[in-house]
Structures are given as C-alpha cells and as structure tokens.
Design a protein around this motif. Structure first.
Motif: not given
Length: 220
Positions: A18-21, A29-30, A34-35, A120-121
């Motif tokens: 959550a903190e990374t998001l 980007p991730t 496509g996400w 991924d992030i």
C-alpha cells in the motif's frame, strides 16, 4: 513453523505494498504488461471483492470479464484522491464477505502476491535496488515458491533446479537436460513469475539450455 512465518509477514507485506502504491501515484509504470499503478491497485482491490477477478488469472473463460472490471475501475482512479481512497481501502484488508477474510486463505493467497506486486512497482523504473529482506521472510517466500515452482515453470521444456546462495536446492522439474537458477528467494520468485529481465539470478547449465530457458514462457 511455516504457518507462523506466513502469518507474521502477510499483514506487513500488505502495508508495504500500500505504501509503495501511494508513493508511486496512480500513473506510474509497473512490470505488469499494459498496467499502470492504478490498474494494479484496481486489481488488488477487486480480487478481494469480486471472486471472478482473481479467478480470471487462472481460468481463461473468466479472463475477459476480469480485465473489463479491472479496466473500468482503473479508469476511475486517475485523480490522486480517488486513487488514494481505493488504496486506503485495500490497506484495511478484505471485507467480511470475502473468502480472503479467512486467515489461512489470505496467507496462502497473498504472501507471494504482495511481494511480487510491490516489486512490480519498484522495479519498473530505471533505478532500483533489491530490498534487504528479513531472513525469516526470505524463508517464508522460499517455502511458498517451492510449492508452486512446477506450475510456474510448466511451459519450460527443461529440468529446473532452484538454488539459494546459502545452499538449499529444490528440483522444480525433472528432465534429461536441466538448468539451475541461482538467487535469493525474492529474486527467484520474480524470475518464476515471468519478471525475468528484472530478476537478479544467475544460471548454471549448458549454453543452449540456458538460452532455451531465457526464451521460454514462464509464470502465470
């Protein structure tokens, strides 16, 4: 022992994700093709609230419905406030009616999920470094990985041996020709989930076998 390790790390892993998001914002980007981060946040939110979204990754007939629901929600998260509100809800945990509210299922489903998506992030940019992971956390990731490795490497026409630098080895697949993949558990996880270009691993095997592995379809 394994259960207690997983229980200890799933909730903190949710916090880290959550903190990374939040730090990345909605349009970063991730490594998920496509996400952007808002798509990933929508996926994480929906998989706890719409069973079909989570199953869509495994059951082809549900894939289009899953993609549609994720895309629709992600399109509503373009503002920082909307995105932050959704991440806050994800951070609070699954709702009472979600199967993931069952602690054992939450643990089984999310230990690896949260680690991989956090990376991924983190690893989608040009500058990143591997996290220094607690030894018990690495052990828990390793124990989950070896349960899934045969499935994750099912598309590889080779034997696969996973090797930790500290010595433990796991034969994921048997075949006349094998390749050993060497790395810390988190790096092996990233490779096994198809993030091969961002996984800090090395290979031991015949050059043609290593080349075949590097061109293979790996992961979900």
């Amino acid at each position: 022992m394994l259960v207690s390790q997983v229980m200890h790390f799933v909730d903190p892993s949710r916090e880290v994700l959550a903190e990374t998001l939040l730090a990345a914002g909605p349009d970063s980007p991730t490594l998920c093709e496509g996400w952007r981060t808002r798509d990933l946040a929508a996926h994480l939110y929906l998989r706890e609230r719409k069973i079909a979204v989570g199953l869509g990754l495994l059951i082809p007939s549900l894939g289009k419905a899953s993609e549609k629901a994720t895309s629709k929600l992600a399109s509503q998260l373009k503002t920082t406030d909307a995105y932050a509100d959704l991440v806050k809800t994800f951070r609070s945990g699954p709702p009472a009616f979600s199967p993931l509210k069952i602690k054992a299922l939450d643990e089984t489903s999310n230990l690896i999920e949260y680690f991989v998506h956090t990376e991924d992030i983190r690893r989608a940019g040009d500058r990143w470094a591997p996290r220094a992971l607690d030894e018990a956390y690495s052990d828990a990731l390793w124990n989950d990985l070896i349960k899934r490795a045969a499935f994750l490497y099912r598309g590889v026409d080779l034997g696969i041996v996973l090797v930790r630098p500290t010595g433990p080895r796991h034969v994921a697949k048997r075949a006349p020709v094998s390749v050993a993949i060497v790395g810390e558990p988190g790096e092996l996880l990233m490779h096994a989930h198809g993030r091969t270009n961002q996984a800090l691993v090395t290979f031991e095997g015949q050059p043609d076998a290593v080349a075949l592995l590097q061109s293979a379809d790996i992961g979900l």
